[in-house]
Design an enzyme around this catalytic site. Sequence first.
Site, short mmCIF file in Angstrom:
data_model
loop_
_atom_site.label_atom_id
_atom_site.label_comp_id
_atom_site.label_asym_id
_atom_site.label_seq_id
_atom_site.Cartn_x
_atom_site.Cartn_y
_atom_site.Cartn_z
N ARG A 179 24.36 0.98 58.49
CA ARG A 179 23.97 1.66 59.74
C ARG A 179 23.35 3.04 59.50
O ARG A 179 22.32 3.36 60.09
CB ARG A 179 25.16 1.76 60.68
CG ARG A 179 25.72 0.43 61.17
CD ARG A 179 24.66 -0.59 61.48
NE ARG A 179 25.20 -1.73 62.22
CZ ARG A 179 24.68 -2.93 62.19
NH1 ARG A 179 23.60 -3.18 61.47
NH2 ARG A 179 25.20 -3.93 62.90
N ASP A 223 30.04 0.61 65.51
CA ASP A 223 28.61 0.73 65.24
C ASP A 223 27.94 1.81 66.07
O ASP A 223 27.04 2.50 65.59
CB ASP A 223 27.92 -0.61 65.48
CG ASP A 223 27.76 -1.42 64.21
OD1 ASP A 223 28.10 -0.89 63.14
OD2 ASP A 223 27.30 -2.57 64.28
N ASP A 282 21.05 -9.47 72.11
CA ASP A 282 21.29 -8.17 72.74
C ASP A 282 20.04 -7.30 72.77
O ASP A 282 19.65 -6.77 73.82
CB ASP A 282 22.42 -7.43 72.02
CG ASP A 282 23.77 -8.07 72.23
OD1 ASP A 282 23.88 -9.29 72.04
OD2 ASP A 282 24.72 -7.34 72.56
#
Length: 215
Positions: free
Chosen positions: A92, A121, A13
Amino acid sequence: MGKVVLAYSGGLDTSIILRWLQDQGHEVICYIANVGQDDDFEAARTKALSLGASKVFVEDLRAEFVTDFIFPAVRANAIYESRYLLGTSLARPCIARRQVEIAVREGAEYVSHGATGKGNDQVRFELSAYALMPDIKVVAPWRDAAFTERFKGRADLLRYAADKGIEVEATSAKPWSMDENLFHISYEAGVLEDAARPYPVDMCKLTVPVERAPD
């Protein structure tokens, strides 16, 4: 379009997103966070530069991930639905904090990530960034109509990578993505989306089935 700091992993990605951001006119600074995953960071740095990143920062966040995030969660017995130890969730904000610091230092007005437009996320990255720097701008490709029109799923990403000669670990046979850090490892996408099918045993990195374990 200005500078953007991309949270980069070297995976499918974010490698596609790196190229796409450049196509949109951005100067892309890649930021790779070491939170304990078993990755070749120098290979990821080299890959990002080969794909056109103007700079690459590899940041070792392991100590602060443990002291500022994992230890407080363990002390609080933070477990989601009596099962999930929040490994990805805790990492995160730690990653986003350093991303914002780099954006400030490099004079970038944008940050970007590869999180999908339907998961948690994106919220973890973006609310962390806004909390630390309210005027930061976030580029979220998986919520951008032009990006999602071109890339409707991982199959399109894999075809684009093959066409452009971008090396990625994911394949059409093993299309899942993986998130690993000091605290845990998790997988998603591909055949894993079908709850009626058992997961492929050979995908596991940290565990083995009882049948394969030594006596």
